[in-house]
Write a protein that holds these residues in place. Sequence first.
Motif, PDB file in Angstrom:
ATOM      1  N   LEU C 279      42.115 -99.332  13.932  1.00  0.00           N
ATOM      2  CA  LEU C 279      42.081 -99.851  15.144  1.00  0.00           C
ATOM      3  C   LEU C 279      43.596 -99.598  15.681  1.00  0.00           C
ATOM      4  O   LEU C 279      44.005 -99.275  16.585  1.00  0.00           O
ATOM      5  CB  LEU C 279      41.789-101.241  15.593  1.00  0.00           C
ATOM      6  N   ALA C 280      44.538-100.176  14.818  1.00  0.00           N
ATOM      7  CA  ALA C 280      45.776-100.168  15.073  1.00  0.00           C
ATOM      8  C   ALA C 280      46.400 -98.718  15.201  1.00  0.00           C
ATOM      9  O   ALA C 280      47.301 -98.442  16.037  1.00  0.00           O
ATOM     10  CB  ALA C 280      46.607-100.983  14.206  1.00  0.00           C
ATOM     11  N   ALA C 281      45.838 -97.830  14.541  1.00  0.00           N
ATOM     12  CA  ALA C 281      46.270 -96.422  14.598  1.00  0.00           C
ATOM     13  C   ALA C 281      45.758 -95.727  15.613  1.00  0.00           C
ATOM     14  O   ALA C 281      46.284 -94.337  15.721  1.00  0.00           O
ATOM     15  CB  ALA C 281      45.732 -95.846  13.001  1.00  0.00           C
ATOM     16  N   ARG C 282      45.197 -96.184  16.534  1.00  0.00           N
ATOM     17  CA  ARG C 282      44.726 -95.497  17.604  1.00  0.00           C
ATOM     18  C   ARG C 282      45.794 -95.235  18.536  1.00  0.00           C
ATOM     19  O   ARG C 282      46.324 -96.174  18.991  1.00  0.00           O
ATOM     20  CB  ARG C 282      43.374 -96.187  18.316  1.00  0.00           C
ATOM     21  N   PRO C 283      45.929 -93.972  19.073  1.00  0.00           N
ATOM     22  CA  PRO C 283      46.905 -93.605  20.035  1.00  0.00           C
ATOM     23  C   PRO C 283      46.284 -94.193  21.401  1.00  0.00           C
ATOM     24  O   PRO C 283      44.991 -94.081  21.737  1.00  0.00           O
ATOM     25  CB  PRO C 283      46.917 -92.243  20.024  1.00  0.00           C
ATOM     26  N   SER C 284      47.193 -94.552  22.369  1.00  0.00           N
ATOM     27  CA  SER C 284      46.974 -94.889  23.533  1.00  0.00           C
ATOM     28  C   SER C 284      48.202 -94.940  24.586  1.00  0.00           C
ATOM     29  O   SER C 284      49.232 -94.646  24.287  1.00  0.00           O
ATOM     30  CB  SER C 284      46.345 -96.269  23.913  1.00  0.00           C
ATOM     31  N   ALA C 285      48.051 -95.497  25.611  1.00  0.00           N
ATOM     32  CA  ALA C 285      49.247 -95.489  26.578  1.00  0.00           C
ATOM     33  C   ALA C 285      50.136 -96.642  25.886  1.00  0.00           C
ATOM     34  O   ALA C 285      51.248 -96.232  25.978  1.00  0.00           O
ATOM     35  CB  ALA C 285      48.731 -95.896  28.175  1.00  0.00           C
ATOM     36  N   SER C 286      49.588 -97.673  25.501  1.00  0.00           N
ATOM     37  CA  SER C 286      50.739 -98.609  24.851  1.00  0.00           C
ATOM     38  C   SER C 286      51.223 -98.219  23.630  1.00  0.00           C
ATOM     39  O   SER C 286      52.225 -98.942  23.342  1.00  0.00           O
ATOM     40  CB  SER C 286      49.956 -99.896  24.854  1.00  0.00           C
ATOM     41  N   SER C 287      50.844 -97.164  23.035  1.00  0.00           N
ATOM     42  CA  SER C 287      51.324 -96.803  21.670  1.00  0.00           C
ATOM     43  C   SER C 287      52.576 -95.974  21.773  1.00  0.00           C
ATOM     44  O   SER C 287      53.176 -95.512  20.960  1.00  0.00           O
ATOM     45  CB  SER C 287      50.255 -96.372  20.770  1.00  0.00           C
ATOM     46  N   ARG C 288      52.919 -95.270  23.047  1.00  0.00           N
ATOM     47  CA  ARG C 288      53.779 -94.256  23.236  1.00  0.00           C
ATOM     48  C   ARG C 288      55.024 -94.820  23.031  1.00  0.00           C
ATOM     49  O   ARG C 288      55.529 -96.174  23.320  1.00  0.00           O
ATOM     50  CB  ARG C 288      53.618 -94.029  24.952  1.00  0.00           C
TER      51      ARG C 288
END
Lengths: 308, 298, 591
Positions: C279-288
Amino acid sequence: MHPLIKRILARLLSALLVLWLAASTAFVAIHALPGKIEDVLAGDLQYPGLREAISAQWGLDRSLAWQYGHFLERLAHGDLGSSYVMQQDVIQVLSSQIWPTVQLALSAGVLATVLALVVATLTAGRSRLSRRLASAVELILASTPVFWLGLLLLIAFSFQWRLFPVSGATGWKSLVLPAVTLALPLAGVLSQVTREALEQALEQAFVTTIRARGLGELALRLRHLLRHALLPVVTLGGWLIGSLLGGAVITEKMFGRPGVGSVTLNAVLSQDLPVVLAVVLLAALIHVVISTLLDVLYLFIDPRLNTP
Amino acid sequence: MTTSQPALPDSILSHDTQVPPADVRPARQRRRWPLGVILALLFLAVLAIGLVVPHWLTRYDPLLSDVSQTLQPPSLQHLFGTDRIGRDVLARVLYGARYSLLIGLASVIVSLVIGLVIGIAAGLGQRYLNEPAARVFDVLSAFPAVLLSLFVVTFLGQGIVNIAIGVGIAGIPKFGRIVRSRTLQVRRANYVTHAVTFGLSRWQVFLRHLLPNVLNAIPVIATIDIGTAIIAVSGLSFLGLGPQPPTPEWGVMLAESRDVLRVAWWPSVFPGLAITLTVISISVLGKYWQRNFEGRPQ
Amino acid sequence: MNAPFIEPTAAQPAGAAIAAVARTERTLVDIKGLQIGFAHANEGHPLVRGVDLSLRAGECVALVGESGSGKSLTARSLLGLAGQHAQVSASRFEIDGRDALRFSERDWRALRGTFAGLVMQDALVSLDPLRTIGAEIGEVLAHHRLLGSRREIRARVEQVMRDVGIADPQRRVGQHAHELSGGLRQRALIAAAVAGNPALIIADEPTTALDVTVQAQVLAVLRERLRAGAAVLLVSHDLSVVAGIADRVLVMHQGVVVDSGPIDDVLHRPRHPYTRQLLAARPSASSRGYHLSSARFVAQTLREGIAPPGTVDTSIVREPLPARHRDLQRTVLQVDGISRQYRRAGGEPFTALADVSFSVAAGEVLGIVGESGSGKSTCANIVLGLLPPDTGEVQLLGQRWNGQALREGERRALRPQLQYIPQDPLSSFDPRYTVRQLLAESLYIHALSARQVVDRSVELLEQVGLSAAFLERRPAQLSGGQRQRIAIARALAPQPALIVCDEPVSALDVYVQAQVLDLLAELQARLGTALLFISHDLDVVQHISDRVLVFKDGRIVEEGSAAQIFNQPEHPYTCSLVAASRPGNPWHPSP
């Protein structure tokens, strides 16, 4: 225009083109030979008026272009010239001998196709043993020369067990051995190709979907895979016809059957060019016509080719 | 209740950069050779000896007839028996190997070279090259091989060389089509179209990528095709268009054996068996090569 | 260095009772301790171990895991389709109340299609391409003799087609799978599975590799089925896809279930380290701007007074990436008004690109999103100089790079400045080459000595995280992620100013994708290379891009910063794209 119609027309045009090219090649081949045409055509024959007759029929005193046109015109009318060796029109020679050959080729062709389809459909994807066995038998059959197989069958069924006649063309019994001889090696190759295509099809995803609908193995093969199996057979159809025609020559000599094959052979040995030429062109015609029909059939079976 | 957890041990999901296990031994030795392949190699080895030094395997002269020994069934003295005029059949089979094998090979070379050139040119060229080449193949394949060879022989006369030419010409479309479709395939492959991004010129791409990947499919097909050529050549000899008796060519021997078929099976069984076993062996080897050839079926 | 960014997730009271929705009590599947193995595979170890699975009518259970986790095998064992030589055992294996371990092949065949239907991944290969879809859909009915006459079957087929949302069924019935668009094809596939009105629908990756909007359509059809009372077992590798539809989820890893429970529990309070990492490895806006593969779940208690006592809050801790240096004054790539038309076999011209213009500054990452047919591949090919445009011009580093009359010889000198990372690296490697030869080819333009080539190759491998031992390997022996790293190494070798990345991570598992994205982002930041990043996955594009272009039907319909595009989309198409990708993504607040 419907894309299918377009494709069919394209195939027909292509077929005509091939036929024309074939005839032209034959014409060029004849004229490219060393020596004078009359000598070639006459061969060893020597009798008065022969040279003049040849010259008249082929128009050898006219221009090359005229000869070409004349040649094509004659072919279009079905006039295949005369055989000097046999003192007959080639058409007559062929038509009197064609029926036994057609019988042989047709029965062998049907036998080979049915055998191949049955064996391939039943053994594809089954136990390793049955596949290995089928594979081995196919390999042996495909590697067996037609003329040797004929000899073996003769030894077994004509001499040893006296079931079938050795030669001749009377009655259905005389057709059995030659047809089987001609059919078996071809069945071997067809079966190999079909089985491989089926086994590839069996690995496709849609097979799982079909099984998930509750269909059993037999239903799967008959209702779905058979159509997929027909595809390579249809593709090989042209090759099959060619092999049947060529094999017929050998088989007829082998079993002493009358037919176009033996006529051709004699013509080759006596260098009777018009006959050989006619037979070759006729074979090409049959081949092209049937190939085109099979191509069209393929388009019907496989709808994936129909979309632009 | 729960407090922040300590740092997790090295992740459950391993990093992706582990080196895969090496295959230390070359591909061919990874499995034991199947029985069929070994047998095929053995048979062909015997044949090769028969090709080069037949007198190692038999002391009889294939052309020498011994009228006191006509039509003897197989025995310790004559392993394959004798034929109609007392010649040892085994010797004739061994000495006859060279005709079928060499001529089969020669015709395959003819088909291969011409088919290759036309095929590559067709695959590479634009529409105006591609379509005519396809038509050429169609025309050549419109004539059944046997009949085409008959046609050639009619012109050039009988003889083993002319048979080879006939079978060779008839075999052109088979190679030509495969080479052409493979060329088209490779030409569209990503590794060919993207090679320009590394600064390679068109000629370099052709030499480094296109040509090798087209050619690497050929040897396998050629090998399997030798079998077909051998059958075709001996078939034409059987019809009497090749070498004439007393040459111990296998097809000729089969033709001769027809006369005595009623009383003697050995003059027909053994030469035919030789042809069949040769073709089977070559096919088995060819298929084995094909399967282990980068695992890619053609 | 910045402090690690802690991202709060939605806080849920622990152990709160979820209002139970009244469901029909019929238990369709009840399995305990499932074990599946093959005698000759995996050295005899079972591929699936100790799996408990139950399904009731009207509920949707998801099986999530990476490839090789055993999820497909588990799902197919419910139909007895685990494989010819599969050894299936369990302490309890009940299907529709009956003991399935005792089933003969006939018993299985009786329930396939009638009790349970199977929907697979790609309709093009999952339906018999030689038969009409009408025949395929009606086959269940005909084979099991559920209906009598042909007319009845035909009527039912058309009804089912309408149910799944295929308009104009009379016309479609006679068509074949390849004649339909992607969305219609998948619906036809579902129709074929539900024609027999099965109580259970098993969907094995039904949305993988589909466009976002088509994915949404397929899930909508499945939701309809749920509402009609069927149960759905949804197998996927993507947790965010199932989040929008599943009630419960089972996370599988290497044949074992590592996490299970209601979807909200698993998504927001994952227990097992594997799930957490996934789950933590999923890219998203907040992981930029942060690493993906090293992200960790951390649980903390909230202070009193903010939430009911005992509330557990989980958040994700991430390591930041090196800072990106964009030089907006320097333009690396300038594309002006390019367009391209294709002439199709039917005769009508097809516009792949129409009047597309954009630019890429030094050091920036420009993302391109669009669905299939939007023209992004054609655009990539024109930018790469593999295809000439019909109109317009492309300039690389200020020089003419691609235009109508430009020849390869004129731009060859600039080639090293523009490199390419493809979607399928294997097909861009010459099948005969080893890794060493592949790298040597990319260094060709530098004309180095043999010794220098080897040294530089080892350097490149280290840059992408691979050891020198990889030099003698063949790409066919490597995993997908490793191949992509080789492709990256090849692209870096000429030290380019811009790299075109065409769906570089689409075919990779989530965690491997995270690693490769991290690698790309790191290298990009350190070397200052600009990237043109093309993808259909909005989350990935959001994660890595500075600016984004949205393509539709060959035109750019919207352009802006990544934050703008995804948080405040303006163009209706962009809105629909973003909305279609959202319902599954748990990290976005609901719109």
